[in-house]
Motif scaffolding. Structure first.
Motif, PDB file in Angstrom:
ATOM      1  N   LYS A 150       0.830  -1.212   0.000  1.00 13.87           N
ATOM      2  CA  LYS A 150       0.000   0.000   0.000  1.00 13.87           C
ATOM      3  C   LYS A 150       0.864   1.262   0.000  1.00 13.87           C
ATOM      4  O   LYS A 150       0.568   2.235  -0.645  1.00 13.87           O
ATOM      5  CB  LYS A 150      -0.913   0.022   1.232  1.00 13.87           C
ATOM      6  CG  LYS A 150      -1.762  -1.219   1.411  1.00 13.87           C
ATOM      7  CD  LYS A 150      -3.006  -1.184   0.557  1.00 13.87           C
ATOM      8  CE  LYS A 150      -3.935  -2.335   0.848  1.00 13.87           C
ATOM      9  NZ  LYS A 150      -3.570  -3.589   0.232  1.00 13.87           N
ATOM     10  N   ARG A 151       1.956   1.204   0.789  1.00  9.44           N
ATOM     11  CA  ARG A 151       2.817   2.378   0.950  1.00  9.44           C
ATOM     12  C   ARG A 151       4.213   1.907   1.319  1.00  9.44           C
ATOM     13  O   ARG A 151       4.377   1.126   2.250  1.00  9.44           O
ATOM     14  CB  ARG A 151       2.235   3.255   2.055  1.00  9.44           C
ATOM     15  CG  ARG A 151       2.923   4.566   2.205  1.00  9.44           C
ATOM     16  CD  ARG A 151       2.101   5.514   3.092  1.00  9.44           C
ATOM     17  NE  ARG A 151       2.926   6.671   3.330  1.00  9.44           N
ATOM     18  CZ  ARG A 151       3.420   6.990   4.516  1.00  9.44           C
ATOM     19  NH1 ARG A 151       3.138   6.276   5.563  1.00  9.44           N
ATOM     20  NH2 ARG A 151       4.193   8.039   4.651  1.00  9.44           N
ATOM     21  N   GLN A 152       5.219   2.390   0.606  1.00  7.74           N
ATOM     22  CA  GLN A 152       6.592   1.948   0.845  1.00  7.74           C
ATOM     23  C   GLN A 152       7.414   2.947   1.665  1.00  7.74           C
ATOM     24  O   GLN A 152       8.481   2.598   2.148  1.00  7.74           O
ATOM     25  CB  GLN A 152       7.285   1.685  -0.491  1.00  7.74           C
ATOM     26  CG  GLN A 152       6.671   0.524  -1.237  1.00  7.74           C
ATOM     27  CD  GLN A 152       7.376   0.245  -2.541  1.00  7.74           C
ATOM     28  OE1 GLN A 152       8.591   0.182  -2.578  1.00  7.74           O
ATOM     29  NE2 GLN A 152       6.613   0.091  -3.606  1.00  7.74           N
ATOM     30  N   GLU A 153       6.902   4.154   1.818  1.00 11.62           N
ATOM     31  CA  GLU A 153       7.659   5.173   2.530  1.00 11.62           C
ATOM     32  C   GLU A 153       7.980   4.704   3.943  1.00 11.62           C
ATOM     33  O   GLU A 153       7.128   4.214   4.659  1.00 11.62           O
ATOM     34  CB  GLU A 153       6.882   6.504   2.593  1.00 11.62           C
ATOM     35  CG  GLU A 153       6.736   7.207   1.267  1.00 11.62           C
ATOM     36  CD  GLU A 153       5.656   6.588   0.372  1.00 11.62           C
ATOM     37  OE1 GLU A 153       4.768   5.879   0.881  1.00 11.62           O
ATOM     38  OE2 GLU A 153       5.721   6.798  -0.847  1.00 11.62           O
ATOM     39  N   GLY A 154       9.235   4.858   4.326  1.00 14.88           N
ATOM     40  CA  GLY A 154       9.677   4.523   5.671  1.00 14.88           C
ATOM     41  C   GLY A 154      10.076   3.073   5.877  1.00 14.88           C
ATOM     42  O   GLY A 154      10.644   2.738   6.910  1.00 14.88           O
ATOM     43  N   LEU A 155       9.781   2.215   4.917  1.00 14.94           N
ATOM     44  CA  LEU A 155      10.099   0.797   5.104  1.00 14.94           C
ATOM     45  C   LEU A 155      11.605   0.532   5.103  1.00 14.94           C
ATOM     46  O   LEU A 155      12.089  -0.250   5.910  1.00 14.94           O
ATOM     47  CB  LEU A 155       9.411  -0.066   4.049  1.00 14.94           C
ATOM     48  CG  LEU A 155       7.902  -0.221   4.208  1.00 14.94           C
ATOM     49  CD1 LEU A 155       7.367  -1.165   3.138  1.00 14.94           C
ATOM     50  CD2 LEU A 155       7.534  -0.732   5.584  1.00 14.94           C
ATOM     51  N   ARG A 156      12.327   1.175   4.199  1.00 13.40           N
ATOM     52  CA  ARG A 156      13.774   0.961   4.179  1.00 13.40           C
ATOM     53  C   ARG A 156      14.401   1.398   5.503  1.00 13.40           C
ATOM     54  O   ARG A 156      15.248   0.699   6.053  1.00 13.40           O
ATOM     55  CB  ARG A 156      14.437   1.687   3.005  1.00 13.40           C
ATOM     56  CG  ARG A 156      15.927   1.352   2.930  1.00 13.40           C
ATOM     57  CD  ARG A 156      16.573   1.876   1.691  1.00 13.40           C
ATOM     58  NE  ARG A 156      16.927   3.266   1.849  1.00 13.40           N
ATOM     59  CZ  ARG A 156      17.149   4.110   0.860  1.00 13.40           C
ATOM     60  NH1 ARG A 156      17.022   3.723  -0.392  1.00 13.40           N
ATOM     61  NH2 ARG A 156      17.491   5.353   1.092  1.00 13.40           N
ATOM     62  N   ALA A 157      13.953   2.517   6.041  1.00 17.08           N
ATOM     63  CA  ALA A 157      14.484   2.988   7.324  1.00 17.08           C
ATOM     64  C   ALA A 157      14.175   1.980   8.429  1.00 17.08           C
ATOM     65  O   ALA A 157      15.032   1.708   9.287  1.00 17.08           O
ATOM     66  CB  ALA A 157      13.902   4.354   7.671  1.00 17.08           C
ATOM     67  N   ARG A 158      12.980   1.396   8.397  1.00 20.53           N
ATOM     68  CA  ARG A 158      12.614   0.395   9.415  1.00 20.53           C
ATOM     69  C   ARG A 158      13.472  -0.867   9.256  1.00 20.53           C
ATOM     70  O   ARG A 158      13.938  -1.436  10.245  1.00 20.53           O
ATOM     71  CB  ARG A 158      11.117   0.056   9.308  1.00 20.53           C
ATOM     72  CG  ARG A 158      10.647  -0.959  10.319  1.00 20.53           C
ATOM     73  CD  ARG A 158      10.691  -0.416  11.743  1.00 20.53           C
ATOM     74  NE  ARG A 158      10.317  -1.463  12.673  1.00 20.53           N
ATOM     75  CZ  ARG A 158      11.000  -1.795  13.765  1.00 20.53           C
ATOM     76  NH1 ARG A 158      12.080  -1.110  14.102  1.00 20.53           N
ATOM     77  NH2 ARG A 158      10.607  -2.769  14.535  1.00 20.53           N
ATOM     78  N   ILE A 159      13.693  -1.296   8.019  1.00 17.76           N
ATOM     79  CA  ILE A 159      14.544  -2.463   7.766  1.00 17.76           C
ATOM     80  C   ILE A 159      15.960  -2.184   8.268  1.00 17.76           C
ATOM     81  O   ILE A 159      16.574  -3.026   8.930  1.00 17.76           O
ATOM     82  CB  ILE A 159      14.545  -2.823   6.265  1.00 17.76           C
ATOM     83  CG1 ILE A 159      13.173  -3.367   5.860  1.00 17.76           C
ATOM     84  CG2 ILE A 159      15.651  -3.824   5.941  1.00 17.76           C
ATOM     85  CD1 ILE A 159      12.949  -3.443   4.355  1.00 17.76           C
ATOM     86  N   GLU A 160      16.480  -0.996   7.980  1.00 17.28           N
ATOM     87  CA  GLU A 160      17.828  -0.632   8.426  1.00 17.28           C
ATOM     88  C   GLU A 160      17.914  -0.609   9.952  1.00 17.28           C
ATOM     89  O   GLU A 160      18.904  -1.070  10.529  1.00 17.28           O
ATOM     90  CB  GLU A 160      18.230   0.723   7.851  1.00 17.28           C
ATOM     91  CG  GLU A 160      18.498   0.672   6.360  1.00 17.28           C
ATOM     92  CD  GLU A 160      18.720   2.049   5.739  1.00 17.28           C
ATOM     93  OE1 GLU A 160      18.396   3.075   6.373  1.00 17.28           O
ATOM     94  OE2 GLU A 160      19.215   2.088   4.603  1.00 17.28           O
ATOM     95  N   GLU A 161      16.882  -0.084  10.596  1.00 19.48           N
ATOM     96  CA  GLU A 161      16.854  -0.030  12.054  1.00 19.48           C
ATOM     97  C   GLU A 161      16.940  -1.450  12.649  1.00 19.48           C
ATOM     98  O   GLU A 161      17.730  -1.711  13.567  1.00 19.48           O
ATOM     99  CB  GLU A 161      15.550   0.650  12.485  1.00 19.48           C
ATOM    100  CG  GLU A 161      15.293   0.726  13.964  1.00 19.48           C
ATOM    101  CD  GLU A 161      13.910   1.328  14.219  1.00 19.48           C
ATOM    102  OE1 GLU A 161      13.138   0.697  14.969  1.00 19.48           O
ATOM    103  OE2 GLU A 161      13.618   2.414  13.679  1.00 19.48           O
ATOM    104  N   ILE A 162      16.166  -2.370  12.101  1.00 17.94           N
ATOM    105  CA  ILE A 162      16.172  -3.750  12.590  1.00 17.94           C
ATOM    106  C   ILE A 162      17.501  -4.421  12.270  1.00 17.94           C
ATOM    107  O   ILE A 162      18.095  -5.088  13.114  1.00 17.94           O
ATOM    108  CB  ILE A 162      14.985  -4.535  11.988  1.00 17.94           C
ATOM    109  CG1 ILE A 162      13.660  -3.952  12.499  1.00 17.94           C
ATOM    110  CG2 ILE A 162      15.098  -6.025  12.323  1.00 17.94           C
ATOM    111  CD1 ILE A 162      12.435  -4.457  11.745  1.00 17.94           C
TER     112      ILE A 162
END
Length: 170
Positions: A150-162
């Protein structure tokens, strides 16, 4: 954890469909993650062909054949960049991409006819449904499901955080 303990790379499962324009958009994030983490992050392609795309199941099987021939991700990226052509051309485009990458297109054709990769695609799709994947792209890292359909914004940052947390704990 002791210093002598060897830990493998962090695994990021990427639930993808090769006829999906959102998955094509996600390539930029996947390239950035590869650049940042190198071999410390394993990107694992997981197939989730959607019923609304008539060539997605064949494309998933073709991606498995490409992986068997040693060029899984290059093939996936090449097909995703040509989603509109795949919509129109179907299997002939899948074979063209194989040829362009120097793969054995005749073996691709045979694999699509004999269905040797169907079980892998079916198993991925079943597992995806079982864990709550409803669309693509969807990511799973450290047990956390991140839906980008639905929305990809912020997902890369969340993946990087994990990933950063997991790598720091290693």
């Amino acid at each position: 954890m002791s210093e002598s303990t060897t830990v493998g790379p962090v695994v990021l499962d990427v639930w993808c469909e090769l006829q999906c324009t959102d998955c094509r958009k996600a390539l930029e994030d996947l390239r950035a993650l590869r650049e940042r983490y190198g071999d410390r992050l394993e990107l694992r392609l997981r197939h989730f062909p959607l019923d609304k795309h008539k060539h997605a199941f064949a494309a998933a099987q073709a991606a498995e054949e490409a992986a068997e021939q040693g060029k899984g991700w290059p093939y996936v990226e090449a097909v995703l960049t040509r989603v509109e052509e795949l919509d129109r051309q179907g299997v002939p485009l899948l074979l063209d991409v194989a040829r362009e990458l120097g793969l054995d297109a005749e073996e691709f054709d045979t694999a699509l006819i004999d269905g040797r990769h169907i079980l892998i695609v079916d198993a991925d799709q079943a597992e995806g449904k079982a864990i709550g994947v409803t669309g693509t792209p969807t990511y799973v890292i450290d047990g956390e499901l991140l839906d980008g359909s639905k929305r990809q914004e912020g997902l890369r940052a969340r993946i990087e955080e994990i990933a950063d947390r997991l790598l720091a704990d290693a």
